[in-house]
Design a protein around this motif. Structure first.
Motif, mmCIF file in Angstrom:
data_model
loop_
_atom_site.group_PDB
_atom_site.id
_atom_site.type_symbol
_atom_site.label_atom_id
_atom_site.label_comp_id
_atom_site.label_asym_id
_atom_site.label_seq_id
_atom_site.Cartn_x
_atom_site.Cartn_y
_atom_site.Cartn_z
ATOM 1 N N LEU A 147 -3.628 -0.768 -7.884
ATOM 2 C CA LEU A 147 -2.337 -1.439 -7.733
ATOM 3 C C LEU A 147 -2.338 -2.472 -6.612
ATOM 4 O O LEU A 147 -1.412 -3.272 -6.508
ATOM 5 C CB LEU A 147 -1.241 -0.403 -7.479
ATOM 6 C CG LEU A 147 -0.810 0.449 -8.678
ATOM 7 C CD1 LEU A 147 0.072 1.594 -8.214
ATOM 8 C CD2 LEU A 147 -0.083 -0.394 -9.713
ATOM 9 N N ILE A 148 -3.381 -2.435 -5.753
ATOM 10 C CA ILE A 148 -3.420 -3.388 -4.634
ATOM 11 C C ILE A 148 -4.700 -4.214 -4.615
ATOM 12 O O ILE A 148 -4.953 -4.945 -3.663
ATOM 13 C CB ILE A 148 -3.264 -2.658 -3.281
ATOM 14 C CG1 ILE A 148 -4.303 -1.553 -3.111
ATOM 15 C CG2 ILE A 148 -1.851 -2.106 -3.145
ATOM 16 C CD1 ILE A 148 -4.283 -0.875 -1.750
ATOM 17 N N THR A 149 -5.541 -4.099 -5.667
ATOM 18 C CA THR A 149 -6.783 -4.873 -5.695
ATOM 19 C C THR A 149 -6.563 -6.191 -6.444
ATOM 20 O O THR A 149 -5.884 -6.219 -7.467
ATOM 21 C CB THR A 149 -7.911 -4.083 -6.382
ATOM 22 O OG1 THR A 149 -7.471 -3.611 -7.664
ATOM 23 C CG2 THR A 149 -8.333 -2.902 -5.540
ATOM 24 N N PRO A 150 -7.145 -7.283 -5.940
ATOM 25 C CA PRO A 150 -7.048 -8.553 -6.666
ATOM 26 C C PRO A 150 -7.924 -8.501 -7.909
ATOM 27 O O PRO A 150 -8.853 -7.696 -7.975
ATOM 28 C CB PRO A 150 -7.591 -9.571 -5.642
ATOM 29 C CG PRO A 150 -8.458 -8.763 -4.715
ATOM 30 C CD PRO A 150 -7.870 -7.387 -4.672
ATOM 31 N N PRO A 151 -7.665 -9.312 -8.928
ATOM 32 C CA PRO A 151 -6.654 -10.374 -8.938
ATOM 33 C C PRO A 151 -5.294 -9.971 -9.512
ATOM 34 O O PRO A 151 -4.385 -10.773 -9.500
ATOM 35 C CB PRO A 151 -7.306 -11.423 -9.843
ATOM 36 C CG PRO A 151 -8.100 -10.619 -10.816
ATOM 37 C CD PRO A 151 -8.606 -9.418 -10.057
ATOM 38 N N ILE A 152 -5.142 -8.733 -10.032
ATOM 39 C CA ILE A 152 -3.864 -8.401 -10.670
ATOM 40 C C ILE A 152 -3.202 -7.178 -10.042
ATOM 41 O O ILE A 152 -2.510 -6.425 -10.728
ATOM 42 C CB ILE A 152 -4.025 -8.200 -12.193
ATOM 43 C CG1 ILE A 152 -4.949 -7.000 -12.483
ATOM 44 C CG2 ILE A 152 -4.507 -9.433 -12.885
ATOM 45 C CD1 ILE A 152 -4.873 -6.525 -13.923
ATOM 46 N N GLY A 153 -3.404 -6.953 -8.740
ATOM 47 C CA GLY A 153 -2.744 -5.828 -8.086
ATOM 48 C C GLY A 153 -1.237 -5.964 -8.183
ATOM 49 O O GLY A 153 -0.624 -6.811 -7.523
ATOM 50 N N LEU A 154 -0.626 -5.154 -9.025
ATOM 51 C CA LEU A 154 0.778 -5.331 -9.394
ATOM 52 C C LEU A 154 1.711 -5.219 -8.196
ATOM 53 O O LEU A 154 2.673 -5.980 -8.066
ATOM 54 C CB LEU A 154 1.156 -4.309 -10.469
ATOM 55 C CG LEU A 154 2.504 -4.511 -11.172
ATOM 56 C CD1 LEU A 154 2.576 -5.895 -11.808
ATOM 57 C CD2 LEU A 154 2.723 -3.431 -12.213
ATOM 58 N N ASN A 155 1.447 -4.262 -7.304
ATOM 59 C CA ASN A 155 2.321 -4.102 -6.138
ATOM 60 C C ASN A 155 2.333 -5.345 -5.258
ATOM 61 O O ASN A 155 3.356 -5.704 -4.674
ATOM 62 C CB ASN A 155 1.875 -2.890 -5.312
ATOM 63 C CG ASN A 155 2.389 -1.586 -5.878
ATOM 64 O OD1 ASN A 155 2.776 -1.515 -7.031
ATOM 65 N ND2 ASN A 155 2.401 -0.550 -5.069
ATOM 66 N N ALA A 195 0.827 -1.207 0.000
ATOM 67 C CA ALA A 195 0.000 0.000 0.000
ATOM 68 C C ALA A 195 0.861 1.257 0.000
ATOM 69 O O ALA A 195 0.571 2.226 -0.720
ATOM 70 C CB ALA A 195 -0.936 -0.002 1.208
ATOM 71 N N GLY A 196 1.936 1.246 0.798
ATOM 72 C CA GLY A 196 2.825 2.407 0.829
ATOM 73 C C GLY A 196 3.455 2.690 -0.526
ATOM 74 O O GLY A 196 3.656 3.850 -0.893
ATOM 75 N N GLY A 197 3.729 1.637 -1.287
ATOM 76 C CA GLY A 197 4.315 1.822 -2.610
ATOM 77 C C GLY A 197 3.415 2.579 -3.566
ATOM 78 O O GLY A 197 3.893 3.252 -4.480
#
Length: 466
Positions: free
Chosen positions: A410-418, A161-163
């Motif tokens: 960036l943090i949600t499934p299914p493809i949250g990259l981070n 999340a910080g990223g």
């Protein structure tokens, strides 16, 4: 079929390809190419003898657009911003920043996690890439949190999340891409990201403190640092402040008058300053090579996505889909604010299946004109507008909202990259672990977005001073 119908069919086909797993760059490029051929052939009455002519015109159209846009000077910001982040890592600035944050903030409930959030925010100020920020702090912060008893899933969630803060806090590659797509001032958009980015970090920190206070054994505070040790940790972290101030002074000239240079030149100077620092810190040739290679890989990925999507965007123009969507949006009887919220919710859903950059590139050519039309047009004054802001200010406000939604994705499934990056760095974590750990931050992001929508001055105050 009418051009709009062709546009809808091809767009639906492209979304199917993306959901099935095809890379956005290739799905968009293929869809745009097929759509252009289809539209030109339709203009020739589907005459079999003129298919070759339709193909030739489509190929020429597709070939001209990517080059003209990719050669834009503004896009040269992206590799320089990314390079700043990787050089800062190899210069040891990230460790110094984390240590300073730990000594000053770790005494609060959940202090080490709070320190991680603010350290990532600080690193985001010299790195334009969320992925790079998450990868760096997965190596530095997670081991520290695990030593004092943090749940490994939550520790991973904090870093992931910080990223995402790197998406808003300048220098931000996504903000640059947004500015280029909607043809707005890059400098003002970058400036507008400072306060919302810091605001997001504060919301994350308050969430962590609240969890630490209410959940027994959640994250013990770290105490024992003397004031001498705290002040001793500041000088090694000051180079990051120096780099940020250098870029800001060069681009915005706070003393008044014309700017000393363009954002591109500011990014290049920032990269040079960090390079000199890294050399003095003892960076070796192998580390410099790794920084350059990682920068090249990430830059090529972003430029490939832009190249493919621009073909699709040109097709949308021929299909007249953006203007048709704008007309439909403005014809709705719902409140414009309700429509805006629905658009943001649609981004949240779309982000579950697409990466942030691809999502913005694909949707903004259609959505942006619609939002501007809701406000009264790009040339509207604040007094005559729907949202109480002029056209250029609305473009900045909507840009920050959309980029914040891209952070969310960036943090949600299914493809949250981070989440994938953090799991890839840590062998003891699965992707499912990271997704579970990042769940509380969905609430923090929802609160942040709601406040940015309700109080636009959080976004607009700083750019309005320039």
């Amino acid at each position: 079929m009418e051009p709009i119908e062709i546009g809808l069919v091809v767009s639906a086909g492209m979304l199917v390809l993306v959901v099935l797993g095809m890379r956005v760059a290739f799905a968009a490029g293929m869809a745009g190419m097929i759509g252009l051929i289809w539209i030109f052939w339709a203009k020739f009455g589907y005459d079999p003898g003129r298919f070759g002519q339709a193909l030739t015109v489509a190929v020429k159209t597709a070939g001209q657009v990517p080059h003209s846009k990719i050669s834009s000077q503004a896009l040269s910001l992206i590799p320089t911003f990314i390079l700043i982040g990787y050089l800062a890592y190899y210069a040891g600035l990230t460790k110094a920043l984390f240590e300073a944050a730990k000594r000053w903030l770790a005494w609060v409930p959940g202090g080490l996690a709070v320190s991680t959030v603010f350290a990532t925010a600080g690193f985001a100020a010299v790195s334009g890439a969320s992925v790079a920020t998450s990868a760096v702090f997965a190596r530095i912060a997670i081991p520290e949190m695990l030593k004092i008893g943090y749940d490994k899933r939550f520790a991973a969630g904090v870093v992931a999340a910080g990223g995402t803060l790197a998406s808003l806090i300048p220098p931000s590659a996504i903000l640059v891409i947004y500015a280029i797509i909607v043809e707005q001032d890059v400098g003002k958009l970058l400036l507008a990201g400072f306060i919302p980015g810091a605001f997001s970090a504060v919301i994350y920190g308050l969430l962590i403190i609240g969890m630490a206070v209410t959940i027994k054994g959640f994250g013990p505070p770290v105490t024992g640092f003397t004031w001498k040790e705290r002040f001793a940790a500041l000088p090694p972290a000051l180079p990051i402040v120096f780099v940020v101030v250098t870029i800001i002074f060069f681009v915005y000239n706070p003393f008044g008058g014309d700017a000393w240079g363009t954002p591109t030149e500011g990014g290049a100077i920032g990269a040079f300053v960090v390079f000199v620092m890294a050399v003095f810190q003892g960076m070796r040739w192998s580390e410099l090579k790794d920084a350059l290679l990682e920068t090249a890989k990430l830059s090529v990925m972003i430029f490939t996505i832009i190249w493919g999507v621009l073909i699709y965007v040109r097709f949308l123009g021929f299909a007249n889909l953006p203007s048709a969507f704008s007309d439909w949006i403005t014809s709705l009887t719902m409140s414009p604010m309700v429509i805006l919220v629905c658009i943001l919710l649609a981004y949240a859903v779309l982000g579950m299946f697409m990466d942030a950059i691809g999502m913005l590139l694909l949707t903004l050519p259609v959505v942006y004109p619609a939002v501007m039309a809701l406000n009264g047009g790009e040339a509207v004054s604040a007094a005559e507008s729907t949202f109480g802001m002029s056209g250029p200010m609305c473009a900045i406000w909507f840009g920050i909202l959309v980029v914040k939604m891209a952070e969310f994705c960036l943090i949600t499934p299914p493809i949250g990259l981070n989440c994938f990056v953090v799991a890839g760095v840590r062998d003891d974590l699965s992707v499912q672990d990271v997704f579970k750990g990042v769940t509380p931050f969905f609430i923090a992001d929802a609160i942040t977005i709601a406040l940015l929508v309700t109080f636009p001055w959080i976004v607009l105050w700083l750019p309005s001073q320039v």
